[in-house]
Design a protein around this motif. Structure first.
Motif, PDB file in Angstrom:
ATOM      1  N   ALA A 159       0.805  -1.234   0.000  1.00  0.00           N
ATOM      2  CA  ALA A 159       0.000   0.000   0.000  1.00  0.00           C
ATOM      3  C   ALA A 159       0.833   1.278   0.000  1.00  0.00           C
ATOM      4  CB  ALA A 159      -0.990   0.013   1.145  1.00  0.00           C
ATOM      5  N   ILE A 160       2.072   1.198  -0.476  1.00  0.00           N
ATOM      6  CA  ILE A 160       2.806   2.441  -0.715  1.00  0.00           C
ATOM      7  C   ILE A 160       2.331   2.974  -2.056  1.00  0.00           C
ATOM      8  CG2 ILE A 160       5.068   3.448  -1.235  1.00  0.00           C
ATOM      9  CD1 ILE A 160       6.323   1.464   0.630  1.00  0.00           C
TER      10      ILE A 160
ATOM     11  N   ASP B  37      -9.859  -6.524  -8.449  1.00  0.00           N
ATOM     12  CA  ASP B  37      -9.897  -5.245  -9.157  1.00  0.00           C
ATOM     13  C   ASP B  37      -9.851  -5.405 -10.673  1.00  0.00           C
ATOM     14  OD1 ASP B  37      -7.258  -6.100  -8.689  1.00  0.00           O
ATOM     15  OD2 ASP B  37      -6.491  -4.103  -9.174  1.00  0.00           O
ATOM     16  N   GLY B  38      -9.571  -6.616 -11.159  1.00  0.00           N
ATOM     17  CA  GLY B  38      -9.563  -6.830 -12.602  1.00  0.00           C
ATOM     18  C   GLY B  38     -10.878  -7.388 -13.132  1.00  0.00           C
ATOM     19  N   LEU B  39     -11.858  -7.598 -12.241  1.00  0.00           N
ATOM     20  CA  LEU B  39     -13.094  -8.268 -12.663  1.00  0.00           C
ATOM     21  C   LEU B  39     -13.921  -7.420 -13.633  1.00  0.00           C
ATOM     22  CD1 LEU B  39     -14.229 -10.040  -9.362  1.00  0.00           C
ATOM     23  CD2 LEU B  39     -13.580 -11.127 -11.514  1.00  0.00           C
TER      24      LEU B  39
ATOM     25  N   ILE C 182      -8.186  -3.075  -2.424  1.00  0.00           N
ATOM     26  CA  ILE C 182      -8.176  -2.143  -3.552  1.00  0.00           C
ATOM     27  C   ILE C 182      -9.384  -2.378  -4.466  1.00  0.00           C
ATOM     28  CG2 ILE C 182      -6.669  -3.611  -4.992  1.00  0.00           C
ATOM     29  CD1 ILE C 182      -5.384  -0.957  -5.989  1.00  0.00           C
ATOM     30  N   GLY C 183     -10.001  -1.284  -4.876  1.00  0.00           N
ATOM     31  CA  GLY C 183     -11.133  -1.382  -5.792  1.00  0.00           C
ATOM     32  C   GLY C 183     -12.427  -1.802  -5.136  1.00  0.00           C
ATOM     33  N   SER C 184     -12.451  -1.915  -3.797  1.00  0.00           N
ATOM     34  CA  SER C 184     -13.662  -2.374  -3.126  1.00  0.00           C
ATOM     35  C   SER C 184     -14.567  -1.200  -2.781  1.00  0.00           C
ATOM     36  CB  SER C 184     -13.289  -3.126  -1.845  1.00  0.00           C
ATOM     37  OG  SER C 184     -12.719  -2.248  -0.911  1.00  0.00           O
ATOM     38  N   ALA C 185     -15.829  -1.507  -2.475  1.00  0.00           N
ATOM     39  CA  ALA C 185     -16.757  -0.456  -2.070  1.00  0.00           C
ATOM     40  C   ALA C 185     -16.318   0.124  -0.729  1.00  0.00           C
ATOM     41  CB  ALA C 185     -18.173  -1.024  -1.962  1.00  0.00           C
ATOM     42  N   GLN C 186     -15.651  -0.694   0.089  1.00  0.00           N
ATOM     43  CA  GLN C 186     -15.162  -0.226   1.388  1.00  0.00           C
ATOM     44  C   GLN C 186     -14.045   0.804   1.207  1.00  0.00           C
ATOM     45  OE1 GLN C 186     -15.529  -3.588   0.665  1.00  0.00           O
ATOM     46  NE2 GLN C 186     -17.437  -3.817   1.783  1.00  0.00           N
TER      47      GLN C 186
ATOM     48  N   GLY D  94      -8.646  10.805   7.221  1.00  0.00           N
ATOM     49  CA  GLY D  94      -8.266   9.395   7.274  1.00  0.00           C
ATOM     50  C   GLY D  94      -7.137   9.121   6.299  1.00  0.00           C
ATOM     51  N   ASN D  95      -6.370   8.066   6.581  1.00  0.00           N
ATOM     52  CA  ASN D  95      -5.263   7.693   5.713  1.00  0.00           C
ATOM     53  C   ASN D  95      -5.568   6.304   5.167  1.00  0.00           C
ATOM     54  OD1 ASN D  95      -2.817   7.038   4.569  1.00  0.00           O
ATOM     55  ND2 ASN D  95      -1.780   6.747   6.541  1.00  0.00           N
ATOM     56  N   VAL D  96      -6.043   6.266   3.918  1.00  0.00           N
ATOM     57  CA  VAL D  96      -6.493   4.998   3.346  1.00  0.00           C
ATOM     58  C   VAL D  96      -5.312   4.194   2.819  1.00  0.00           C
ATOM     59  CG1 VAL D  96      -7.999   3.935   1.636  1.00  0.00           C
ATOM     60  CG2 VAL D  96      -8.637   6.122   2.666  1.00  0.00           C
ATOM     61  N   LYS D  97      -5.231   2.925   3.222  1.00  0.00           N
ATOM     62  CA  LYS D  97      -4.204   2.035   2.703  1.00  0.00           C
ATOM     63  C   LYS D  97      -4.889   0.898   1.954  1.00  0.00           C
ATOM     64  CE  LYS D  97      -0.845   3.062   6.285  1.00  0.00           C
ATOM     65  NZ  LYS D  97       0.026   2.503   7.322  1.00  0.00           N
ATOM     66  N   SER D  98      -4.641   0.840   0.642  1.00  0.00           N
ATOM     67  CA  SER D  98      -5.321  -0.158  -0.189  1.00  0.00           C
ATOM     68  C   SER D  98      -4.409  -1.343  -0.470  1.00  0.00           C
ATOM     69  CB  SER D  98      -5.748   0.472  -1.503  1.00  0.00           C
ATOM     70  OG  SER D  98      -6.583   1.564  -1.250  1.00  0.00           O
ATOM     71  N   TYR D  99      -4.845  -2.510  -0.059  1.00  0.00           N
ATOM     72  CA  TYR D  99      -4.070  -3.736  -0.280  1.00  0.00           C
ATOM     73  C   TYR D  99      -4.714  -4.566  -1.378  1.00  0.00           C
ATOM     74  CZ  TYR D  99      -1.863  -2.391   4.042  1.00  0.00           C
ATOM     75  OH  TYR D  99      -1.188  -1.687   4.985  1.00  0.00           O
TER      76      TYR D  99
END
Lengths: 216, 247
Positions: A166-167, B80-82, B145-149, B159-164
């Motif tokens: 997540a960087i 995220d590729g769907l 990543i790419g989720s509704a959440q 907020g600091n969003v971290k997308s995995y």
């Protein structure tokens, strides 16, 4: 194809590119420093030190970078019982990874300097440390510029792996945009060009350095 | 040579046009219904011990395909590729616990909602009392990543969003203190809380509806799928599936 999408998101991609450059540059500096120490350890007459350096190099080169990133990012906080910032985790993982490759590059550079130079230097009364510092290393570093640039380029490209923790570097920036717009192709095309511009610039600078340093 | 190529291109165009006119059902009846999913989201879908994709969505799709009288092929890939894969016609439908959102509706059509859930906040137990989105201000929020959440987290001021890539990475980030909190769908959270006893659900957020995503030009498929969902609700099969996977 929707090129507008690229233009709209270009500022965001540039932020990602800046992060990519920052991480690569920092890791390269630490990687070269650490790698040089490892190379010297590898060449040390002390058998155990040399063996330790070899084990370190093989361990790092023999495992995938992504695995190392995960180990540092998820493992280190467990060990320390304290979170570490992902930027720091990234730089640590990258510096360690790079140091193993740099160590071998520097070692080959040092070994390529004719043995007679060391002997001559020692017989002139230089200490072994001074011989290394003033005679061997400066020449060795000139010789290893091309492979070091290679390492810098591969480090820059591999920094895309940091997207997994997540960087928001260049690849993650593109992934985030395309997960919002559902148009990955445009984004990945754009960042390919951006990576290419960065690596070509590195090659260009390296060529200039090589020309300037060329020994008559 | 040139003529051959032109004829070939013309023929291809006609073929594509023909397929379009006939709708998507005709193709699906021949090739089977290709379902795209991301098998890292239990109980919706995951890999079992034999590396087979199983889960609520898979059982549901099998039942729906039976109603539609077509074969079904399940294709696993990253979440995220769907939608890009659907738009590129690599798959015919997405069954991936996908939340129905306005943003996604711009690109795809959704079936009738087949499951209603809720987004929740998950934190380490010792951090307690993170009940609302406002409580997440100034905190790092892990999402997939790419989720509704992810979208929801992006709305948190400060907020600091971290997308995995995977929601499991996001959960691990919270567990290892690399992120303060996580926003995730409740059924999924309940699954991994079994593995992570030091995490807890502390906040209940918005309700979410899950739907199957279908390409916009395939309204004939959408109608058939909706009819099947209504039928499954009537027959009680839907309730049985919900009971089986979400108990």
């Amino acid at each position: 194809m929707d090129f507008n999408l690229i233009w709209q998101n270009l500022p965001y991609l540039f932020q990602g590119a800046a992060m990519t450059v920052k991480i690569t540059a920092l890791s390269l500096v630490f990687g070269v420093l650490l790698g040089t120490l490892v190379a010297l350890a590898r060449l040390s007459p002390l058998r155990w030190l040399s063996a330790l350096a070899l084990a370190y190099i093989e361990l790092i080169r023999g495992t995938p970078m992504l695995v190392q990133i995960f180990l540092i990012f998820f493992g280190l906080p467990q060990l320390l019982q304290h979170p570490i910032n992902e930027f720091l985790a990234g730089v640590i993982a990258f510096s360690i990874n790079s140091s193993a490759y740099v160590a071998e590059i520097v070692r080959s550079g040092i070994q390529s300097i004719a043995r007679g130079q060391t002997e001559a230097s020692l017989s002139l009364g230089f200490t072994p440390t001074d011989t290394l510092r003033y005679i061997v290393l400066p020449q060795a570093f000139r010789r290893v510029v091309p492979p070091l640039v290679n390492e810098a380029i591969s480090l820059l490209k591999n920094s895309s792996l940091l997207s997994a923790i997540a960087i928001v570097e260049l690849t993650r920036a593109a992934q985030l945009v395309s997960s919002r717009t559902f148009r990955p192709f445009e984004m990945f095309l754009a960042i390919s060009v951006m990576y290419l511009i960065m690596t070509l610039s590195l090659s260009f600078v390296a060529n200039r350095i090589e020309k300037r340093w060329r020994v008559a | 040579m040139k003529t051959t190529r032109t004829t070939l291109a013309l023929g291809l165009c006609l073929l594509v046009a023909h397929a379009g006119a006939q709708g998507c059902m005709a193709t699906i009846q021949k090739t089977g219904l290709n379902i795209g999913t991301s098998p890292d989201y239990p109980p919706y879908e995951s890999l079992d011990a034999n590396n087979k994709i199983v889960g609520f969505d898979i059982d549901l799709m099998t039942a729906i395909a039976k109603q539609m009288n077509v074969k079904v092929n399940v294709i696993g890939q990253s979440f995220d590729g769907l939608i890009p894969a659907l738009l590129a016609r690599k798959i015919d439908m997405i069954a991936a616990g996908m939340t129905i959102t306005d943003e996604r509706k711009k690109s795809v059509n959704f079936s009738l909602p087949y499951f209603s859930g809720q987004n929740v906040i998950v934190v380490r137990k010792e951090n307690g009392a993170t009940r609302t989105l406002a409580n997440l201000s100034g905190k790092s929020i892990a999402v997939q990543i790419g989720s509704a959440q992810e979208k929801l987290a992006q709305g948190v001021k400060g907020g600091n969003v971290k997308s995995y890539n995977l929601y499991t990475d996001a959960a691990l980030a919270v567990q290892t203190r690399q992120a303060d909190a996580m926003i995730v769908a409740r059924p999924v959270a309940q699954q991994f809380l079994k593995t992570y006893p030091d995490l807890a659900i502390t906040g209940m957020l918005n309700k979410i509806d899950t739907g199957l995503a279908i390409r916009k030009d395939c309204t004939d498929v959408q109608n058939r799928v909706n009819a099947a969902i209504i039928q499954l609700r009537k027959s009680g099969e839907m309730d049985a599936l919900v009971a089986k996977w979400f108990k």
